[in-house]
Design an enzyme around this catalytic site. Structure first.
Site, short mmCIF file in Angstrom:
data_model
loop_
_atom_site.label_atom_id
_atom_site.label_comp_id
_atom_site.label_asym_id
_atom_site.label_seq_id
_atom_site.Cartn_x
_atom_site.Cartn_y
_atom_site.Cartn_z
CG HIS A 1 0.41 6.40 0.77
ND1 HIS A 1 -0.52 7.43 0.83
CD2 HIS A 1 -0.06 5.43 1.59
CE1 HIS A 1 -1.50 7.08 1.66
NE2 HIS A 1 -1.26 5.87 2.12
CD GLU B 1 -4.83 6.05 2.93
OE1 GLU B 1 -4.82 5.29 1.95
OE2 GLU B 1 -3.91 6.11 3.76
CB SER C 1 -2.33 -0.20 -2.55
OG SER C 1 -3.28 -0.02 -1.51
CG HIS D 1 -1.65 1.23 1.50
ND1 HIS D 1 -2.66 1.71 0.69
CD2 HIS D 1 -1.52 2.12 2.51
CE1 HIS D 1 -3.11 2.85 1.20
NE2 HIS D 1 -2.44 3.13 2.30
N1 HBI Z 1 -1.29 5.35 10.59
N2 HBI Z 1 0.67 4.22 10.06
C1 HBI Z 1 -0.49 4.81 9.68
N3 HBI Z 1 -0.80 4.85 8.34
C2 HBI Z 1 -1.92 5.46 7.91
O1 HBI Z 1 -2.17 5.51 6.69
C3 HBI Z 1 -2.79 6.03 8.84
C4 HBI Z 1 -2.45 5.95 10.21
N4 HBI Z 1 -3.27 6.48 11.11
C5 HBI Z 1 -4.49 7.16 10.74
C6 HBI Z 1 -4.73 7.20 9.28
N5 HBI Z 1 -3.93 6.65 8.46
C7 HBI Z 1 -5.87 7.86 8.58
O2 HBI Z 1 -6.93 6.96 8.38
C8 HBI Z 1 -6.42 9.13 9.13
O3 HBI Z 1 -6.99 8.91 10.39
C9 HBI Z 1 -5.43 10.23 9.17
N1 NLE Z 2 -7.31 -1.70 0.97
C1 NLE Z 2 -5.98 -1.27 0.67
C2 NLE Z 2 -5.22 -2.42 0.04
O1 NLE Z 2 -5.69 -3.52 0.01
O2 NLE Z 2 -4.12 -2.19 -0.41
C3 NLE Z 2 -5.23 -0.74 1.89
C4 NLE Z 2 -5.89 0.45 2.51
C5 NLE Z 2 -5.13 1.02 3.69
C6 NLE Z 2 -5.82 2.21 4.24
FE FE Z 3 -2.52 4.90 3.45
#
Ligand code: HBI
Ligand code: NLE
Ligand code: FE
Length: 423
Positions: free
Chosen positions: A286, A326, A345, A281
């Protein structure tokens, strides 16, 4: 009148080395107010007293005093180099003026209710062991929960994140044959879809990752090499993380252009879907976007807005993050394409989001911020951005409507946050 330093660094190990204000040359922007009895030349004398201390004035305003006839209040901002200097201004004015008050000094005037936030890059070290569920301990319904080999492997990999400190190179991981095969399955599936489903920024960067960071179906690329690539592109860096951080901690990292990235991989039994972040992912979803300057600006904008924000505002910003970074889609010419990492992803959801089935709405932060969403299934609604620049402007505008009594700026030279005057 000056409030105690509420949101300052709690890290004693670094506090002595980087005590801002007193030993650094960063100007402490200060505001002072004093009243004078009206007589010829008195203002000149007050200003001369400040000038004698070699202090630069940055603003001066006057207004008739509310209390006594013909008195005037003066509001003066100046750039001191230390808190001692601020005190010396008060001392110099006291014989000349009445009621000399320091209204505020940048860096120590945040309201006491302000939640703690990182001021310097090293402050991010304090997040390391604050992960939420599904981090080190897997949930019961997780495909890896009952697999002791997988669990042991995750624990081994997350140890790196637990002990990682700012500035260290990210340790390399010798991935197993099985882990590399899981990656290969995800990589091969997704790369067939990117040309028709990914936004043009993602498609532009992807071949550069193949060239520079060993992206390919054979082996999981190393975070360290990817982080150095991103740093060259936009100043973003990766930082290993054990699992899910709180929204506050996670968003705060973005203010420093730091993206917290998992380093372990999903369970081999379900390569095409996982509800939690994993290295597929992060690297396929990202990373390509963080290499884009407009997207990097956009992401940092959300991060800056999250510093010291109330819990309610963190919730709003996390929702905006959710529907952009996301699960965002955007208009590109006469097409709609995905730029959200959760889409890029996930083979299934990438297909679904552009299938015409889900509802699409325009990206308006105030509305997006209030939208409820599921986290373990496909999204029923997506928001369409016109461009990253447009989305950034809208988020910046939205951020000014949040109830935070100060604003912040990132100083990339010192890798630290500067607090600006109350808004
Ligand atoms: N923590 N490590 C990690 N990765 C993320 O993508 C992530 C997270 N904490 C919260 C979050 N994403 C989001 O869903 C939002 O709450 C910011
Ligand atoms: N559903 C995503 C995946 O399968 O790669 C991951 C999402 C993480 C927020
Ligand atoms: Fe993410």
């Amino acid at each position: 009148m000056s409030a105690p330093a509420v949101a300052s660094t709690p890290s004693p190990a670094h506090g002595t080395l980087h005590k801002c204000g007193d030993i650094s040359a960063t100007p402490l922007k200060s505001s002072i107010v004093f009243s004078i009895n009206d007589r010829i030349g008195i203002l000149d004398e007050c200003l001369a007293a400040i000038k004698a201390l070699s202090i630069n004035l940055t603003r001066i305003e006057s207004r008739p005093s509310k209390t006594d006839d013909w008195d005037y209040d003066f509001f003066v901002d100046f750039a001191a180099t230390s808190s001692d200097q601020v005190a010396s201004v008060v001392k110099a004015l006291e014989p000349l003026a009445k009621q000399v008050h320091i209204v505020g000094t940048a860096g120590d005037t945040l309201p006491e209710s302000t939640p703690w936030f990182p001021r310097k890059m090293v402050d991010l070290d304090t997040f390391a062991d604050k992960v939420l569920e599904m981090g080190e301990e897997l949930d019961a319904d997780h495909p890896g929960a009952k697999d002791p080999v997988y669990r042991a492997r995750r624990a081994e990999i997350t140890k790196i994140a637990k002990t990682y400190k700012t500035g260290m190179p990210i340790p390399h991981i010798e991935y197993t044959k099985e882990e590399n095969e899981t990656w290969g399955a995800v990589f091969n599936k997704l790369t067939t879809m990117f040309p028709s489903h990914a936004c043009r920024e993602h498609q532009y960067v992807f071949p550069l990752l193949v060239q520079n960071c060993h992206y390919g179906p054979e082996a999981i690329p190393q975070l360290d090499s990817v982080s150095r690539f991103l740093k060259d592109c936009t100043g973003f860096t990766l930082r290993p993380v054990m699992g899910l951080l709180t929204s506050r901690d996670f968003l705060n990292g973005l203010a420093f252009r730091v993206f917290h990235s998992t380093q372990y991989i999903r369970h081999h039994s379900r390569p095409l879907y996982t509800p939690e972040p994993d290295v597929c992912h992060e690297l396929l979803g990202h990373v390509p976007l963080f290499a884009n300057p407009d997207f990097a600006d956009f992401s940092q904008e959300i991060g800056l807005a999250s510093l010291g924000a109330s819990d309610e505002d963190i919730e709003r910003l996390a929702t905006i993050y959710w529907f952009t970074v996301e699960f965002g889609i955007c208009r590109q010419g006469d097409k709609i394409r995905a730029y959200g990492a959760g889409l890029l992803s996930s083979f299934g959801e990438l297909e679904y989001c552009l299938s015409g089935k889900p509802e699409l709405r325009p990206f308006e932060p105030a509305k997006v911020a209030a939208q409820k969403y599921p986290i373990t299934e496909y999204q029923p609604v997506y928001f369409v951005a016109e461009s990253f620049k447009d989305a950034q402007m809208r988020v910046r505008e939205f951020a000014t409507s949040l109830d935070r009594p100060f604003s912040v700026r990132y100083n990339a030279y010192t890798e630290s946050i500067e607090i600006l005057d109350s808004k």
